[in-house]
Motif scaffolding. Structure first.
Motif, PDB file in Angstrom:
ATOM      1  N   ARG A 261       0.795  -1.163   0.161  1.00 28.26           N
ATOM      2  CA  ARG A 261      -0.006  -0.097  -0.023  1.00 28.26           C
ATOM      3  C   ARG A 261       1.092   1.262   0.006  1.00 28.26           C
ATOM      4  O   ARG A 261       0.272   2.430  -0.104  1.00 28.26           O
ATOM      5  N   SER A 262       2.189   1.250   0.365  1.00 23.23           N
ATOM      6  CA  SER A 262       2.897   2.297   0.186  1.00 23.23           C
ATOM      7  C   SER A 262       3.449   2.934  -1.073  1.00 23.23           C
ATOM      8  O   SER A 262       3.474   2.115  -2.012  1.00 23.23           O
ATOM      9  N   GLU A 263       3.625   4.092  -1.061  1.00 21.56           N
ATOM     10  CA  GLU A 263       4.154   4.504  -2.332  1.00 21.56           C
ATOM     11  C   GLU A 263       5.370   5.651  -1.849  1.00 21.56           C
ATOM     12  O   GLU A 263       5.403   6.177  -0.786  1.00 21.56           O
ATOM     13  N   GLY A 264       6.443   5.842  -2.909  1.00 21.46           N
ATOM     14  CA  GLY A 264       7.369   6.881  -2.428  1.00 21.46           C
ATOM     15  C   GLY A 264       8.381   6.172  -1.560  1.00 21.46           C
ATOM     16  O   GLY A 264       8.900   4.689  -1.860  1.00 21.46           O
ATOM     17  N   GLU A 265       8.975   6.623  -0.739  1.00 24.58           N
ATOM     18  CA  GLU A 265      10.058   6.058   0.272  1.00 24.58           C
ATOM     19  C   GLU A 265       9.220   4.963   0.997  1.00 24.58           C
ATOM     20  O   GLU A 265       8.128   5.250   1.601  1.00 24.58           O
ATOM     21  N   HIS A 266       9.748   3.798   0.832  1.00 19.98           N
ATOM     22  CA  HIS A 266       8.996   2.830   1.707  1.00 19.98           C
ATOM     23  C   HIS A 266       9.024   2.923   3.232  1.00 19.98           C
ATOM     24  O   HIS A 266      10.016   3.483   3.745  1.00 19.98           O
ATOM     25  N   PRO A 267       7.958   2.357   3.900  1.00 22.27           N
ATOM     26  CA  PRO A 267       7.994   2.808   5.468  1.00 22.27           C
ATOM     27  C   PRO A 267       9.033   1.910   6.073  1.00 22.27           C
ATOM     28  O   PRO A 267       9.421   0.611   5.635  1.00 22.27           O
ATOM     29  N   GLY A 268       9.483   2.336   7.174  1.00 21.65           N
ATOM     30  CA  GLY A 268      10.547   1.608   7.923  1.00 21.65           C
ATOM     31  C   GLY A 268       9.888   0.505   8.813  1.00 21.65           C
ATOM     32  O   GLY A 268       8.708   0.269   8.844  1.00 21.65           O
ATOM     33  N   LEU A 269      10.747  -0.196   9.540  1.00 26.15           N
ATOM     34  CA  LEU A 269      10.310  -1.335  10.444  1.00 26.15           C
ATOM     35  C   LEU A 269       9.291  -0.564  11.471  1.00 26.15           C
ATOM     36  O   LEU A 269       8.104  -1.357  11.733  1.00 26.15           O
ATOM     37  N   THR A 270       9.604   0.366  12.103  1.00 28.72           N
ATOM     38  CA  THR A 270       8.860   1.034  13.154  1.00 28.72           C
ATOM     39  C   THR A 270       7.372   1.255  12.752  1.00 28.72           C
ATOM     40  O   THR A 270       6.361   1.115  13.352  1.00 28.72           O
ATOM     41  N   SER A 271       7.514   2.110  11.614  1.00 33.04           N
ATOM     42  CA  SER A 271       5.957   2.201  11.085  1.00 33.04           C
ATOM     43  C   SER A 271       5.111   1.084  10.749  1.00 33.04           C
ATOM     44  O   SER A 271       3.797   1.258  10.752  1.00 33.04           O
ATOM     45  N   ALA A 295      14.518  -5.780   5.772  1.00 34.50           N
ATOM     46  CA  ALA A 295      14.932  -5.225   4.808  1.00 34.50           C
ATOM     47  C   ALA A 295      15.039  -6.077   3.506  1.00 34.50           C
ATOM     48  O   ALA A 295      14.559  -5.737   2.334  1.00 34.50           O
ATOM     49  N   ARG A 296      15.308  -7.338   3.531  1.00 32.53           N
ATOM     50  CA  ARG A 296      15.295  -8.313   2.474  1.00 32.53           C
ATOM     51  C   ARG A 296      13.726  -8.456   1.880  1.00 32.53           C
ATOM     52  O   ARG A 296      13.379  -8.350   0.686  1.00 32.53           O
ATOM     53  N   LEU A 297      12.748  -8.712   2.841  1.00 30.87           N
ATOM     54  CA  LEU A 297      11.461  -8.666   2.435  1.00 30.87           C
ATOM     55  C   LEU A 297      10.849  -7.432   1.636  1.00 30.87           C
ATOM     56  O   LEU A 297      10.309  -7.509   0.660  1.00 30.87           O
ATOM     57  N   VAL A 298      11.430  -6.377   2.051  1.00 31.65           N
ATOM     58  CA  VAL A 298      11.210  -5.202   1.551  1.00 31.65           C
ATOM     59  C   VAL A 298      11.646  -4.957  -0.056  1.00 31.65           C
ATOM     60  O   VAL A 298      10.963  -4.746  -1.017  1.00 31.65           O
ATOM     61  N   ARG A 299      12.685  -5.569  -0.400  1.00 30.81           N
ATOM     62  CA  ARG A 299      13.286  -5.644  -1.630  1.00 30.81           C
ATOM     63  C   ARG A 299      12.426  -6.298  -2.272  1.00 30.81           C
ATOM     64  O   ARG A 299      12.245  -6.177  -3.662  1.00 30.81           O
ATOM     65  N   PHE A 300      12.007  -7.611  -2.012  1.00 32.12           N
ATOM     66  CA  PHE A 300      11.167  -8.528  -2.738  1.00 32.12           C
ATOM     67  C   PHE A 300       9.803  -8.072  -3.065  1.00 32.12           C
ATOM     68  O   PHE A 300       9.323  -8.162  -4.415  1.00 32.12           O
ATOM     69  N   VAL A 301       9.335  -7.292  -2.095  1.00 32.47           N
ATOM     70  CA  VAL A 301       8.059  -6.493  -2.390  1.00 32.47           C
ATOM     71  C   VAL A 301       8.236  -5.383  -3.423  1.00 32.47           C
ATOM     72  O   VAL A 301       7.222  -5.250  -4.186  1.00 32.47           O
ATOM     73  N   ARG A 302       9.329  -4.625  -3.370  1.00 28.76           N
ATOM     74  CA  ARG A 302       9.341  -3.463  -4.237  1.00 28.76           C
ATOM     75  C   ARG A 302       9.641  -4.232  -5.710  1.00 28.76           C
ATOM     76  O   ARG A 302       9.033  -3.718  -6.569  1.00 28.76           O
ATOM     77  N   LEU A 303      10.414  -5.235  -5.973  1.00 27.26           N
ATOM     78  CA  LEU A 303      10.491  -5.878  -7.061  1.00 27.26           C
ATOM     79  C   LEU A 303       9.286  -6.306  -7.679  1.00 27.26           C
ATOM     80  O   LEU A 303       9.190  -6.199  -8.867  1.00 27.26           O
ATOM     81  N   ARG A 304       8.559  -7.166  -6.930  1.00 30.07           N
ATOM     82  CA  ARG A 304       7.408  -7.762  -7.336  1.00 30.07           C
ATOM     83  C   ARG A 304       6.262  -6.717  -7.863  1.00 30.07           C
ATOM     84  O   ARG A 304       5.669  -6.700  -8.942  1.00 30.07           O
ATOM     85  N   LYS A 305       6.340  -5.465  -7.056  1.00 29.14           N
ATOM     86  CA  LYS A 305       5.395  -4.523  -7.578  1.00 29.14           C
ATOM     87  C   LYS A 305       5.738  -3.855  -8.701  1.00 29.14           C
ATOM     88  O   LYS A 305       5.021  -3.539  -9.651  1.00 29.14           O
ATOM     89  N   ALA A 306       7.025  -3.560  -9.188  1.00 24.91           N
ATOM     90  CA  ALA A 306       7.451  -2.897 -10.137  1.00 24.91           C
ATOM     91  C   ALA A 306       7.507  -3.908 -11.216  1.00 24.91           C
ATOM     92  O   ALA A 306       6.709  -3.408 -12.309  1.00 24.91           O
ATOM     93  N   THR A 307       7.546  -5.054 -11.215  1.00 24.08           N
ATOM     94  CA  THR A 307       7.467  -6.183 -12.201  1.00 24.08           C
ATOM     95  C   THR A 307       5.829  -6.159 -12.571  1.00 24.08           C
ATOM     96  O   THR A 307       5.757  -6.014 -13.767  1.00 24.08           O
ATOM     97  N   ARG A 308       4.949  -6.190 -11.805  1.00 23.18           N
ATOM     98  CA  ARG A 308       3.543  -6.103 -11.841  1.00 23.18           C
ATOM     99  C   ARG A 308       3.231  -4.950 -12.785  1.00 23.18           C
ATOM    100  O   ARG A 308       2.296  -5.067 -13.798  1.00 23.18           O
TER     101      ARG A 308
END
Length: 353
Positions: A261-271, A295-308
């Protein structure tokens, strides 16, 4: 013999401790490392006599690739091909798997597969793939695979049979009826391998082409939604340590939903922890127990979203980078190279053809 009936669906966590396919990108490595371990476990369950005495004698036999090599040495290409075919349906996210399973026609699948391999060869090996086509549509109802032409399939003696089996299983998972599979040698001789659900013999040489004859009533692929339900080819479940139980998958779904659901800079662990009603320490601990890092999970989510987004026809790389929570398009390009050995620009050009 119906090899599909022998298949179970979860790999054991202790089958092989070595990682495989590391040079091929983090996302590719994560999925296929899991898949090869799964294959090795299924081989042990299906052919116990092959492994009965070797495990104690050879400590290296616990490595997934070594165990697959043992199956090849003992039972030949037919056993490797048959098991790979039975396990061929993609069950986790990898850029290539998603692009292939979202193809709308046989010609589209061929174009995407050949194009992706060409892009990856130029990055991985700094070589041209222009004359090394792995898959071609020979006629309106047949495909020709040349696994020996592409790395890493041609780096192991069982590689061509395994890759041909995966391709066959993927087509069958789409509901496409395969009439027959033939091995065609460099000299032009043809040997039937599989017809109407029956294996006919071990006819795959290392440098053979594989001719897959589709049903005559198969004008394209099944329906308008691609090869298979998106949930399977987009799953991250292969990243999770299965010993943690179903709770880990539910947590993964909640975190991924928040990140999506996020756009722009990805949310950090705290948020992210706050959105899920957890403390940062609790979320970090639960991820560690599941075998994941935030951090690793964030990379995978970004990659998947961009691919889609790219597969859906979004052509502006700046917009794709923003919507997928990269800092900019250059950040996205670096991540694509590291995780998939592709570039967003090259992928966009391929999908636009």
């Amino acid at each position: 013999m119906n090899i599909d009936a022998k298949i179970c669906h979860e790999p054991r966590s202790n089958v092989g401790n070595l990682r495989v396919n590391e040079p091929l990108g983090e996302a590719y490595s994560a999925y296929w490392n899991w898949w090869l371990k799964h294959f090795a476990h299924q081989a042990e369950a299906r052919f116990p006599d092959v492994y009965a005495r070797c495990t104690q004698q050879d400590p290296d036999a616990k490595d997934a690739l070594s165990r697959i090599g043992m199956l090849y040495e003992a039972r030949g290409c037919a056993a490797v091909f048959g098991l790979a075919r039975a396990l061929g349906r993609p069950s986790g996210f990898d850029v290539i798997s998603h692009l292939l399973t979202s193809a709308q026609s046989v010609s589209g699948l061929v174009r995407r597969w050949s194009g992706v391999l060409a892009l990856q060869s130029s990055i991985r090996f700094e070589e041209s793939f222009a004359r090394q086509e792995f898959i071609v549509a020979d006629q309106c109802n047949s495909l020709v695979l040349s696994p020996y032409k592409v790395r890493p399939a041609n780096q192991k003696p069982f590689g061509p049979a395994m890759l041909a089996g995966v391709a066959t299983g993927t087509l069958e998972s789409a509901g496409i009826h395969i009439q027959g599979i033939w091995s065609v040698t460099r000299g032009g001789a043809s040997y039937p391998m599989y017809r109407f659900g029956t294996f006919l013999g071990d006819g795959i040489d290392f440098d053979s082409d594989i001719l897959i004859v589709l049903s005559e009533d198969t004008p394209g692929l099944k329906g308008d939604a691609g090869l298979m339900p998106p949930a399977r080819s987009l799953s991250f479940c292969h990243l999770v340590n299965r010993q943690t139980g179903p709770g880990a998958n539910r947590l993964l779904e909640r975190i991924v939903g928040s990140l999506e659901r996020s756009e722009g800079e990805h949310p950090g662990l705290t948020s992210t922890a706050a959105e899920l009603g957890l403390s940062p320490r609790s979320l970090s601990r639960r991820l560690t127990e599941a075998g994941l890092g935030y951090a690793r999970l964030v990379r995978f989510v970004r990659l998947r979203k961009a691919t889609r987004l790219l597969a859906a026809g979004n052509c502006c790389l700046d917009d794709v980078a923003y919507q997928a929570s990269y800092s900019d398009r250059h950040h996205m390009s670096r991540d694509f190279r590291k995780m998939a050995q592709l570039t967003p620009a090259g992928l966009r050009e391929l999908l636009a053809r």
